[in-house]
Design a protein around this motif. Sequence first.
Motif, mmCIF file in Angstrom:
data_model
loop_
_atom_site.group_PDB
_atom_site.id
_atom_site.type_symbol
_atom_site.label_atom_id
_atom_site.label_comp_id
_atom_site.label_asym_id
_atom_site.label_seq_id
_atom_site.Cartn_x
_atom_site.Cartn_y
_atom_site.Cartn_z
ATOM 1 N N PRO A 129 0.859 -1.596 -0.480
ATOM 2 C CA PRO A 129 -0.157 -0.161 -0.239
ATOM 3 C C PRO A 129 0.718 1.420 0.030
ATOM 4 C CG PRO A 129 -0.844 -1.466 1.575
ATOM 5 C CD PRO A 129 0.275 -1.703 1.318
ATOM 6 N N PHE A 130 1.739 0.878 0.901
ATOM 7 C CA PHE A 130 2.560 2.531 1.029
ATOM 8 C C PHE A 130 3.608 2.771 -0.217
ATOM 9 C CE2 PHE A 130 6.701 5.009 1.942
ATOM 10 C CZ PHE A 130 5.777 5.875 2.618
ATOM 11 N N HIS A 131 4.423 2.204 -1.098
ATOM 12 C CA HIS A 131 4.711 1.809 -2.258
ATOM 13 C C HIS A 131 3.788 2.560 -3.396
ATOM 14 C CE1 HIS A 131 7.235 0.260 -6.283
ATOM 15 N NE2 HIS A 131 8.326 0.064 -5.234
ATOM 16 N N ASP A 132 2.241 1.808 -3.147
ATOM 17 C CA ASP A 132 1.505 1.905 -4.399
ATOM 18 C C ASP A 132 1.425 3.439 -4.459
ATOM 19 O OD1 ASP A 132 2.070 -0.460 -5.554
ATOM 20 O OD2 ASP A 132 0.459 -0.350 -4.616
ATOM 21 N N LEU A 133 1.200 4.075 -2.616
ATOM 22 C CA LEU A 133 0.938 5.425 -2.919
ATOM 23 C C LEU A 133 1.618 6.360 -3.006
ATOM 24 C CD1 LEU A 133 -1.078 7.670 -1.062
ATOM 25 C CD2 LEU A 133 0.768 7.017 1.028
ATOM 26 N N VAL A 134 3.464 6.129 -3.071
ATOM 27 C CA VAL A 134 3.884 7.287 -3.773
ATOM 28 C C VAL A 134 4.004 6.709 -4.893
ATOM 29 C CG1 VAL A 134 6.128 7.534 -3.284
ATOM 30 C CG2 VAL A 134 4.999 6.963 -1.659
ATOM 31 N N THR A 135 4.271 6.297 -5.403
ATOM 32 C CA THR A 135 4.551 6.102 -7.120
ATOM 33 C C THR A 135 3.458 6.895 -7.434
ATOM 34 O OG1 THR A 135 3.740 3.377 -6.874
ATOM 35 C CG2 THR A 135 5.817 4.112 -6.631
ATOM 36 N N GLU A 136 2.201 6.140 -7.920
ATOM 37 C CA GLU A 136 0.787 6.377 -7.796
ATOM 38 C C GLU A 136 0.804 7.880 -7.890
ATOM 39 O OE1 GLU A 136 -2.217 4.644 -6.752
ATOM 40 O OE2 GLU A 136 -1.591 2.330 -7.297
ATOM 41 N N ALA A 137 1.189 8.568 -6.222
ATOM 42 C CA ALA A 137 1.237 10.433 -6.307
ATOM 43 C C ALA A 137 2.087 11.144 -7.475
ATOM 44 C CB ALA A 137 1.297 11.088 -5.083
ATOM 45 N N LEU A 138 3.871 9.880 -8.013
ATOM 46 C CA LEU A 138 4.650 10.669 -8.235
ATOM 47 C C LEU A 138 3.636 10.764 -9.172
ATOM 48 C CD1 LEU A 138 7.981 9.141 -7.029
ATOM 49 C CD2 LEU A 138 7.449 11.358 -7.699
ATOM 50 N N ARG A 139 2.799 9.633 -10.094
ATOM 51 C CA ARG A 139 2.830 9.418 -12.122
ATOM 52 C C ARG A 139 1.452 10.937 -11.622
ATOM 53 N NH1 ARG A 139 3.556 3.639 -10.880
ATOM 54 N NH2 ARG A 139 5.667 2.948 -12.111
ATOM 55 N N ALA A 140 0.804 10.795 -10.655
ATOM 56 C CA ALA A 140 0.499 11.534 -10.626
ATOM 57 C C ALA A 140 0.564 12.962 -11.403
ATOM 58 C CB ALA A 140 -1.499 11.626 -10.220
ATOM 59 N N ALA A 141 1.733 13.475 -10.651
ATOM 60 C CA ALA A 141 2.113 14.377 -10.396
ATOM 61 C C ALA A 141 2.797 14.646 -12.082
ATOM 62 C CB ALA A 141 2.727 15.308 -9.449
#
Length: 311
Positions: A200-212
């Motif tokens: 969950p934490f890994h996906d939170l960070v990587t998905e937020a980076l891609r969203a940015a």
Amino acid sequence: MELRQLRYFTAVAEEGGFGRAAERLGIVPSAVSQQISRLERELGVVLFDRSTRHVRLSGAGERLMPEARAVLAAAHRVRQVAGDIASGDEGLLRLGTVQGPGDRIHRLLNDLAVTAPRLQVRLRRLAVVDRLAAVRSGELDAAFVRALSTAPGLELLPVWTDPLYVALPADHRLADAAALRLEQLAELPLRLARRESNPPFHDLVTEALRAAGAEPLQGPPFTTLQETLAEIATGAPSWTVFYEVTGVPSFPRIALRRLAAPALTTSLAVLPGPPGAALRHLLQALREPRPADPSRTGRRDPSATGTAQPS
């Protein structure tokens, strides 16, 4: 042997007759007499001396009376405890927990001890996948989880939100910023724990980076906090992101800065449907937290926070 027979037995002994016992019990005398006779046949003894105008305990009856009263008292206690469990005043709450952040879990347990002092709480630390499986199977009543937005078969109730922090070299040009955005850090290799350690934490960070609009530039994996900060301080420029857990000292040549977004949401995973009594106390404590201790308030230095990636 039935509990009602023991109640009739004690009532006849205390009232001194079948008629008065029946009046006290709200039934007809013949029903009392019938049940006493059945009890005597089952026990194989005569409980009352019926040879006089007054019904008196026999020798066997006198010996068995304390035992009968003890059984009735125990049955009454069982009903009381069952009622307390049904109301949530007493019972067992099996709760999957996470470490930190801060002392929230401790404050929550203190609140529960005030509102439901006879409620026992059993905490279990499990990997997030095992935590969720234990709630689904009924092994746990609920479990705290971080960074999850969905969990098949479960309901996730957000309970609190915490900021994320960034560690980067103290001499980097971004080190003077009060708060950082993910897209500002996209040029630096990211030290993130492997996905299997904390999906969950890994996906939170990587998905937020891609969203940015930034693709994560993978650096060496996050291992422990001390090792990772040491490598960031002494090696090629890189950064990591973490959340607060427990206090640690500041690290030389490392800048710790708050991340503007995303934040870390902690949720309570529960089975769908009406909660049980013990779980209702927990939900009430989460909805109505007690005021924080004024002596412990104030701004906190990010360099003095404990941090983690693996859950």
